[in-house]
Scaffold this motif. Structure first.
Motif, PDB file in Angstrom:
ATOM      1  N   PHE A 156     -41.971  14.657  22.364  1.00  0.00           N
ATOM      2  CA  PHE A 156     -41.191  15.356  21.348  1.00  0.00           C
ATOM      3  C   PHE A 156     -40.897  16.793  21.794  1.00  0.00           C
ATOM      4  CE2 PHE A 156     -42.678  11.682  19.129  1.00  0.00           C
ATOM      5  CZ  PHE A 156     -41.711  11.438  18.153  1.00  0.00           C
ATOM      6  N   HIS A 157     -41.137  17.798  20.938  1.00  0.00           N
ATOM      7  CA  HIS A 157     -40.762  19.184  21.215  1.00  0.00           C
ATOM      8  C   HIS A 157     -41.434  19.717  22.477  1.00  0.00           C
ATOM      9  CE1 HIS A 157     -40.468  18.377  16.927  1.00  0.00           C
ATOM     10  NE2 HIS A 157     -39.567  19.333  16.811  1.00  0.00           N
ATOM     11  N   THR A 158     -42.742  19.454  22.614  1.00  0.00           N
ATOM     12  CA  THR A 158     -43.466  19.979  23.764  1.00  0.00           C
ATOM     13  C   THR A 158     -43.002  19.309  25.051  1.00  0.00           C
ATOM     14  OG1 THR A 158     -45.363  20.222  22.264  1.00  0.00           O
ATOM     15  CG2 THR A 158     -45.764  20.543  24.614  1.00  0.00           C
ATOM     16  N   GLY A 159     -42.738  18.016  24.987  1.00  0.00           N
ATOM     17  CA  GLY A 159     -42.231  17.323  26.158  1.00  0.00           C
ATOM     18  C   GLY A 159     -40.879  17.855  26.581  1.00  0.00           C
ATOM     19  N   ALA A 160     -39.995  18.098  25.605  1.00  0.00           N
ATOM     20  CA  ALA A 160     -38.676  18.650  25.920  1.00  0.00           C
ATOM     21  C   ALA A 160     -38.814  20.009  26.589  1.00  0.00           C
ATOM     22  CB  ALA A 160     -37.842  18.760  24.646  1.00  0.00           C
ATOM     23  N   GLN A 161     -39.753  20.821  26.117  1.00  0.00           N
ATOM     24  CA  GLN A 161     -39.968  22.135  26.714  1.00  0.00           C
ATOM     25  C   GLN A 161     -40.429  22.006  28.161  1.00  0.00           C
ATOM     26  OE1 GLN A 161     -42.562  24.689  24.459  1.00  0.00           O
ATOM     27  NE2 GLN A 161     -42.539  26.310  25.985  1.00  0.00           N
ATOM     28  N   LEU A 162     -41.345  21.090  28.435  1.00  0.00           N
ATOM     29  CA  LEU A 162     -41.822  20.903  29.803  1.00  0.00           C
ATOM     30  C   LEU A 162     -40.717  20.402  30.721  1.00  0.00           C
ATOM     31  CD1 LEU A 162     -45.388  19.344  29.332  1.00  0.00           C
ATOM     32  CD2 LEU A 162     -44.775  21.710  29.806  1.00  0.00           C
ATOM     33  N   HIS A 163     -39.798  19.607  30.175  1.00  0.00           N
ATOM     34  CA  HIS A 163     -38.697  19.075  30.982  1.00  0.00           C
ATOM     35  C   HIS A 163     -37.557  20.081  31.130  1.00  0.00           C
ATOM     36  CE1 HIS A 163     -39.867  14.935  31.826  1.00  0.00           C
ATOM     37  NE2 HIS A 163     -40.320  14.816  30.595  1.00  0.00           N
ATOM     38  N   GLY A 164     -37.612  21.202  30.406  1.00  0.00           N
ATOM     39  CA  GLY A 164     -36.606  22.242  30.587  1.00  0.00           C
ATOM     40  C   GLY A 164     -35.476  22.239  29.593  1.00  0.00           C
ATOM     41  N   PHE A 165     -35.575  21.429  28.527  1.00  0.00           N
ATOM     42  CA  PHE A 165     -34.521  21.474  27.507  1.00  0.00           C
ATOM     43  C   PHE A 165     -35.144  21.704  26.126  1.00  0.00           C
ATOM     44  CE2 PHE A 165     -35.692  17.067  28.045  1.00  0.00           C
ATOM     45  CZ  PHE A 165     -35.627  16.474  26.785  1.00  0.00           C
ATOM     46  N   GLY A 166     -36.013  22.703  26.062  1.00  0.00           N
ATOM     47  CA  GLY A 166     -36.744  22.982  24.830  1.00  0.00           C
ATOM     48  C   GLY A 166     -35.953  23.761  23.816  1.00  0.00           C
ATOM     49  N   ASP A 167     -34.743  23.292  23.486  1.00  0.00           N
ATOM     50  CA  ASP A 167     -33.932  23.961  22.461  1.00  0.00           C
ATOM     51  C   ASP A 167     -34.616  23.864  21.097  1.00  0.00           C
ATOM     52  OD1 ASP A 167     -31.222  25.115  21.638  1.00  0.00           O
ATOM     53  OD2 ASP A 167     -31.361  23.373  20.334  1.00  0.00           O
ATOM     54  N   ALA A 168     -35.349  22.781  20.865  1.00  0.00           N
ATOM     55  CA  ALA A 168     -36.068  22.598  19.599  1.00  0.00           C
ATOM     56  C   ALA A 168     -37.512  23.015  19.800  1.00  0.00           C
ATOM     57  CB  ALA A 168     -36.001  21.136  19.158  1.00  0.00           C
ATOM     58  N   ARG A 169     -37.785  24.282  19.595  1.00  0.00           N
ATOM     59  CA  ARG A 169     -39.124  24.814  19.847  1.00  0.00           C
ATOM     60  C   ARG A 169     -40.035  24.571  18.659  1.00  0.00           C
ATOM     61  NH1 ARG A 169     -39.688  27.509  24.413  1.00  0.00           N
ATOM     62  NH2 ARG A 169     -37.824  28.188  25.534  1.00  0.00           N
ATOM     63  N   SER A 170     -41.304  24.466  18.947  1.00  0.00           N
ATOM     64  CA  SER A 170     -42.310  24.262  17.910  1.00  0.00           C
ATOM     65  C   SER A 170     -43.569  25.007  18.313  1.00  0.00           C
ATOM     66  CB  SER A 170     -42.606  22.773  17.725  1.00  0.00           C
ATOM     67  OG  SER A 170     -43.705  22.581  16.856  1.00  0.00           O
ATOM     68  N   ALA A 171     -44.222  25.637  17.338  1.00  0.00           N
ATOM     69  CA  ALA A 171     -45.467  26.342  17.623  1.00  0.00           C
ATOM     70  C   ALA A 171     -46.613  25.372  17.895  1.00  0.00           C
ATOM     71  CB  ALA A 171     -45.826  27.252  16.453  1.00  0.00           C
ATOM     72  N   ASP A 172     -46.436  24.097  17.532  1.00  0.00           N
ATOM     73  CA  ASP A 172     -47.474  23.095  17.728  1.00  0.00           C
ATOM     74  C   ASP A 172     -47.293  22.376  19.063  1.00  0.00           C
ATOM     75  OD1 ASP A 172     -48.683  23.503  15.184  1.00  0.00           O
ATOM     76  OD2 ASP A 172     -47.061  22.347  14.266  1.00  0.00           O
ATOM     77  N   VAL A 173     -48.360  21.750  19.510  1.00  0.00           N
ATOM     78  CA  VAL A 173     -48.312  20.875  20.673  1.00  0.00           C
ATOM     79  C   VAL A 173     -48.125  19.451  20.154  1.00  0.00           C
ATOM     80  CG1 VAL A 173     -49.613  19.941  22.616  1.00  0.00           C
ATOM     81  CG2 VAL A 173     -49.766  22.375  22.068  1.00  0.00           C
ATOM     82  N   HIS A 174     -47.084  18.775  20.624  1.00  0.00           N
ATOM     83  CA  HIS A 174     -46.754  17.436  20.149  1.00  0.00           C
ATOM     84  C   HIS A 174     -47.158  16.406  21.199  1.00  0.00           C
ATOM     85  CE1 HIS A 174     -44.237  18.577  16.604  1.00  0.00           C
ATOM     86  NE2 HIS A 174     -44.234  19.719  17.263  1.00  0.00           N
ATOM     87  N   ILE A 175     -47.921  15.420  20.758  1.00  0.00           N
ATOM     88  CA  ILE A 175     -48.353  14.348  21.651  1.00  0.00           C
ATOM     89  C   ILE A 175     -47.973  13.006  21.048  1.00  0.00           C
ATOM     90  CG2 ILE A 175     -50.277  15.726  22.530  1.00  0.00           C
ATOM     91  CD1 ILE A 175     -52.103  13.858  20.790  1.00  0.00           C
ATOM     92  N   ILE A 176     -47.919  11.983  21.901  1.00  0.00           N
ATOM     93  CA  ILE A 176     -47.639  10.614  21.474  1.00  0.00           C
ATOM     94  C   ILE A 176     -48.855   9.762  21.800  1.00  0.00           C
ATOM     95  CG2 ILE A 176     -46.118   8.614  21.744  1.00  0.00           C
ATOM     96  CD1 ILE A 176     -43.962  10.509  22.770  1.00  0.00           C
TER      97      ILE A 176
END
Length: 306
Positions: free
Chosen positions: A85-105
């Motif tokens: 989710f948000h954290t994964g997108a940030q790690l992949h370089g497209f973290g337009d949807a930022r979140s203060a939380d760490v999201h896991i699946i």
């Protein structure tokens, strides 16, 4: 996991009102916090105020999220957990949807310990081929993008999908294959509709959102970043969005257009486009977010009539 020693900032710790300057990257053991002068009550209160984040047993970090903290967090998670989710997108370089939380699946039904600042998404759809990013397993970029496209607001999902393609995190066909795997899951209809419209040419979230407003309003899909050539066929001006055959241009005016030098260039550009048969229409944040119907009403006569 590297544990940074405390002395570099230890003299500031006892002052309970400090801002913890210098703590943006380090990890600290509970014993080191106590040795530096904080009481157990102060550590507990700082954690409650989210000024300290408890990453794992007896390990703390500054409240500011950093990918460097993820390995410590994963020490408390089941082996099946992956970033998404948000954290994964940030790690992949497209973290337009930022979140203060760490999201896991995690797989549906998996037991996950309660960790402050960690959001666990139970998924019936397995994560295929996780990749190692920042020292932790992460869902592939296409999976992160489609999960967010299913769960976010429509106007936020479109910019994220555009950015995913723009930074090269994945290819359009990967998004299409991934969205097909999410059949019957909540929000998949929205994701299935948006994925084919994702375009790497969009240069900011407002351009992506404006393009979506036009399409949702029943207008033909515009061409992003349309180049207008001069009389010799040399590209001269680039439009945010445009309809080449109709010679209609659509642009979003943000705060950068208020700069005096930018205003002069814009006026010269507008005059040249008008003199060469282009009908330009400009919209602001008020139009985009509060009166999208006005945008459609303005452009429809230029695009839907002969």
């Amino acid at each position: 996991m590297v544990i940074h020693k405390v002395p570099s900032w230890g003299r500031r710790i006892p002052r309970f009102g400090c801002r913890f300057s210098g703590m943006t990257e380090g990890l600290f053991r509970y014993s080191e916090l106590l040795a530096a002068g904080l009481s157990r009550e102060q550590v507990r209160r700082l954690a409650e105020q989210s000024r300290l984040r408890r990453l794992s047993r007896s390990v703390y970090a500054p409240s500011a999220y950093s990918p460097k903290h993820l390995p410590a967090i994963f020490r408390r998670l089941p082996d099946s957990a992956v970033v998404g989710f948000h954290t994964g997108a940030q790690l992949h370089g497209f973290g337009d949807a930022r979140s203060a939380d760490v999201h896991i699946i995690v797989p549906a039904g998996e037991s996950v310990p309660h960790i402050r600042g960690v959001v666990a998404h139970e998924a019936v759809l397995p994560v295929r081929d996780p990749v190692l990013l920042g020292g932790v397993p992460c869902a592939p970029a296409a999976r992160c993008a489609v999960d967010l496209a299913r769960s976010m607001r429509r106007m936020d999902a479109m910019p994220l999908l555009d950015l995913c393609l723009r930074v090269g995190a994945c290819r359009p066909e990967e998004l299409r294959i991934e969205v097909d795997r999410h059949e019957r899951l909540r929000g998949v209809c929205q994701a299935r509709e948006l994925v084919p419209r994702a375009d790497p040419r969009a240069e900011c979230r407002q351009e992506s959102q404006l393009r979506l407003v036009l399409i949702d309003g029943g207008l033909p899909p515009p061409e992003p970043q349309l180049w207008v050539p001069d009389g010799n066929g040399i590209p001269l001006y680039r439009l945010d969005l445009g309809y080449r055959q109709r010679r209609v241009g659509v642009e979003y005016d943000g705060s950068s257009h208020l700069d005096r030098d930018r205003l002069r260039r814009d006026r010269s550009r507008m005059n040249w486009l008008a003199a060469n048969g282009w009908q330009m229409r400009y919209f602001t944040d008020l139009d985009l977010y509060r009166r999208p119907a006005h945008i459609i009403a303005t452009l429809a006569p230029l695009l839907l009539h002969p």
